[in-house]
Design a protein around this motif. Sequence first.
Motif, mmCIF file in Angstrom:
data_model
loop_
_atom_site.group_PDB
_atom_site.id
_atom_site.type_symbol
_atom_site.label_atom_id
_atom_site.label_comp_id
_atom_site.label_asym_id
_atom_site.label_seq_id
_atom_site.Cartn_x
_atom_site.Cartn_y
_atom_site.Cartn_z
ATOM 1 N N TRP A 1 109.833 7.093 59.067
ATOM 2 C CA TRP A 1 110.635 8.083 59.716
ATOM 3 C C TRP A 1 111.846 8.261 59.210
ATOM 4 N N GLY A 2 112.381 7.078 58.630
ATOM 5 C CA GLY A 2 113.774 7.108 57.763
ATOM 6 C C GLY A 2 113.612 8.131 56.542
ATOM 7 N N LEU A 3 112.492 7.860 55.734
ATOM 8 C CA LEU A 3 111.980 8.526 54.611
ATOM 9 C C LEU A 3 111.833 10.316 54.905
ATOM 10 N N ARG A 4 111.142 10.620 56.204
ATOM 11 C CA ARG A 4 111.003 11.686 56.608
ATOM 12 C C ARG A 4 112.475 12.511 56.864
ATOM 13 N N ASN A 5 113.021 11.794 57.638
ATOM 14 C CA ASN A 5 114.194 12.343 58.369
ATOM 15 C C ASN A 5 115.322 12.632 57.243
ATOM 16 N N SER A 6 115.153 11.688 55.999
ATOM 17 C CA SER A 6 116.230 12.040 54.915
ATOM 18 C C SER A 6 116.016 13.320 54.109
ATOM 19 N N GLU A 7 114.803 13.864 54.393
ATOM 20 C CA GLU A 7 114.683 15.084 53.898
ATOM 21 C C GLU A 7 114.668 15.437 52.288
ATOM 22 N N ARG A 8 114.686 13.881 51.689
ATOM 23 C CA ARG A 8 114.230 13.623 50.180
ATOM 24 C C ARG A 8 112.528 13.490 49.884
ATOM 25 N N PRO A 9 112.183 14.068 48.839
ATOM 26 C CA PRO A 9 110.861 13.960 48.647
ATOM 27 C C PRO A 9 111.031 12.298 48.087
ATOM 28 N N GLY B 1 98.139 -6.579 60.018
ATOM 29 C CA GLY B 1 97.284 -6.077 60.924
ATOM 30 C C GLY B 1 96.588 -4.757 60.752
ATOM 31 N N THR B 2 96.981 -4.051 59.744
ATOM 32 C CA THR B 2 96.375 -2.922 59.363
ATOM 33 C C THR B 2 95.745 -2.525 57.997
ATOM 34 N N GLU B 3 94.975 -1.775 57.739
ATOM 35 C CA GLU B 3 94.230 -1.586 56.329
ATOM 36 C C GLU B 3 95.141 -0.693 55.625
ATOM 37 N N TRP B 4 95.762 0.422 56.080
ATOM 38 C CA TRP B 4 96.713 1.103 55.236
ATOM 39 C C TRP B 4 97.488 2.304 55.962
ATOM 40 N N LEU B 5 97.244 3.398 56.209
ATOM 41 C CA LEU B 5 98.156 4.152 56.943
ATOM 42 C C LEU B 5 97.951 4.700 58.340
ATOM 43 N N GLU B 6 96.881 3.655 59.027
ATOM 44 C CA GLU B 6 96.583 4.019 60.441
ATOM 45 C C GLU B 6 97.758 3.760 61.244
ATOM 46 N N ALA B 7 98.642 3.169 61.207
ATOM 47 C CA ALA B 7 99.837 3.083 61.847
ATOM 48 C C ALA B 7 100.696 4.248 62.285
ATOM 49 N N LEU B 8 100.648 5.180 61.141
ATOM 50 C CA LEU B 8 101.421 6.626 61.212
ATOM 51 C C LEU B 8 100.793 7.263 62.549
ATOM 52 N N PRO B 9 101.692 7.910 63.161
ATOM 53 C CA PRO B 9 101.460 9.011 64.109
ATOM 54 C C PRO B 9 100.452 10.110 63.705
ATOM 55 N N SER B 10 99.633 10.414 64.382
ATOM 56 C CA SER B 10 98.631 11.565 64.181
ATOM 57 C C SER B 10 99.659 12.929 63.672
ATOM 58 N N GLY B 11 99.050 13.158 62.664
ATOM 59 C CA GLY B 11 99.603 14.509 62.097
ATOM 60 C C GLY B 11 100.877 14.170 61.084
ATOM 61 N N PHE B 12 101.380 12.930 61.013
ATOM 62 C CA PHE B 12 102.563 12.700 60.452
ATOM 63 C C PHE B 12 102.488 13.100 58.928
ATOM 64 N N VAL B 13 101.454 12.593 58.255
ATOM 65 C CA VAL B 13 101.301 12.887 56.803
ATOM 66 C C VAL B 13 101.179 14.203 56.550
ATOM 67 N N GLU B 14 100.392 15.072 57.300
ATOM 68 C CA GLU B 14 100.024 16.415 57.348
ATOM 69 C C GLU B 14 101.519 17.364 57.286
ATOM 70 N N ASN B 15 102.339 16.821 58.406
ATOM 71 C CA ASN B 15 103.619 17.407 58.537
ATOM 72 C C ASN B 15 104.429 17.265 57.565
ATOM 73 N N ILE B 16 104.446 16.153 56.686
ATOM 74 C CA ILE B 16 105.182 15.800 55.553
ATOM 75 C C ILE B 16 105.004 16.935 54.449
ATOM 76 N N GLY B 17 103.361 17.027 54.322
ATOM 77 C CA GLY B 17 103.084 17.910 53.439
ATOM 78 C C GLY B 17 103.215 17.495 51.913
ATOM 79 N N GLN B 18 103.897 18.307 50.859
ATOM 80 C CA GLN B 18 104.118 18.081 49.785
ATOM 81 C C GLN B 18 105.700 17.457 49.484
ATOM 82 N N LYS B 19 106.317 17.349 50.532
ATOM 83 C CA LYS B 19 107.586 16.617 50.609
ATOM 84 C C LYS B 19 107.383 15.111 50.272
#
Length: 463
Positions: free
Chosen positions: A292-300, A312-330
């Motif tokens: 969330w800090g990376l996303r909110n900084s608005e820096r790529p 306790g996780t394999e990779w990115l499954e802890a992220l909220p649904s749609g988080f990666v898609e919302n970031i897009g190319q940023k």
Amino acid sequence: MDERKVRKIIMFPLPFPGHFNPMIQLARIFHHRGFPVTILHTSFNSPNPSHYPLFAFRTIPHNNEGGEDPLTQPEASSMDLVAFIRLLRQTYAETFRQSLAAEVGGGETMCCLVSDAVWARNTEVAAEKVGVRRVVLITSGVASFCAFAAFPLLRDKHYLPIQDSRLDELVTEFPPLKVKDLPVMETNEPEELYRVVNDMVKGAESSSGLIWNTFEDLERLSLMDFRSKFQVPIFPIGPFHKHSENLLPMIKNKEDHVTTDWLNKQDPKSVVYVSFGSLANIEEKEFLEIAWGLRNSERPFLWVVRPGLVRGTEWLEALPSGFVENIGQKGKFVKWVNQLEVLAHSAVGAFWTHCGWNSTLESICEGVPMICTPCFTDQFVNARYIVDVWRIGIELERTTMDRKEIEKVLRSVVIKEGDLIREMCLKLKERATVCLSIDGSSSIYLDTLVNHVLSFDPYDVAS
């Protein structure tokens, strides 16, 4: 025929990426100087020899004859790092001695053994028995090694074990270090940590020479401090990767091209590159605050989230649904990158790092400012020097890390303070380049090192 062509160097790395990679870089340097190199490597985390065609590889088996490798059992993976190192040293002590004896008795003339400092006394006894001189590669910086060497003093002065009430207190014997910067790690076996460190220091002290992946202009005062306390010859010939980067062509895979294509679309010095190394683990809560800090900084951002980074996780499954898609190319999440190539890219404006020594040197060599979040051992020392001595980074402690603080730091290092820090980075980058020049200190030390190992009588183990 050149004498070194028939005098082989045997190398014994610790099987962790942060230790193996500089040993391989050093092997390339020796090979470029004409020495045949054989790598002895544990069966645990064994490398693929086809990736390193210049060298011969010999796998050292574990000592559990007829049984399962104790380092692959489930309980080993859950150990803390200190307990794991203890098991690693126990598992390979005798089989290393046998493997080294077989190499020495193979008919070729040996020049010396180059071992990782953490193997320490294991290799000392084995080398003495077979009559080979031992040189030690220290994969940390000089400042942190001096702190390790001072553990007895630090315990006598009651800085160790660390007390929470003294975290921000200055260690007056080792400025600029604070108590919280001392190179320790969380462990269930604190006395074992002291034994590992003591063995490392004593094993280095009794060797025929120490090789450091550092350079004179970076750690001049620490080198002076070391020379005042130890008599062993030292060779600060780093940065290793700058010696060896032109010795082999860079092979790029599909993932490298995808990452480069993404970086090519970003503005110059705009990207925050994030990587916490090959060993550190973080809790899911920390992972989410960082995201969330990376996303909110608005820096790529380009974030290396290796499998297993988040407990306790394999990779990115802890992220909220749609988080990666919302970031897009940023922003871009990857499992691995060629870090040298990423740091050299013009789009990278800051490196959020665990402050491992290899990462620190690589960032310095590319003039990239650092955001420092150390996790254990020498990383704390490196972070303090990055921030307060070399002034090429800013601190972001794990204990105070939340999304608002992350956003604030990312904005300041890339936008507000970035130019001042980057100016200091570029000055250090220049110094590294000068040290590697023909008349520079690292080149002179390398010539001295080559002559030093060639002077060894392979059948005389006296210091």
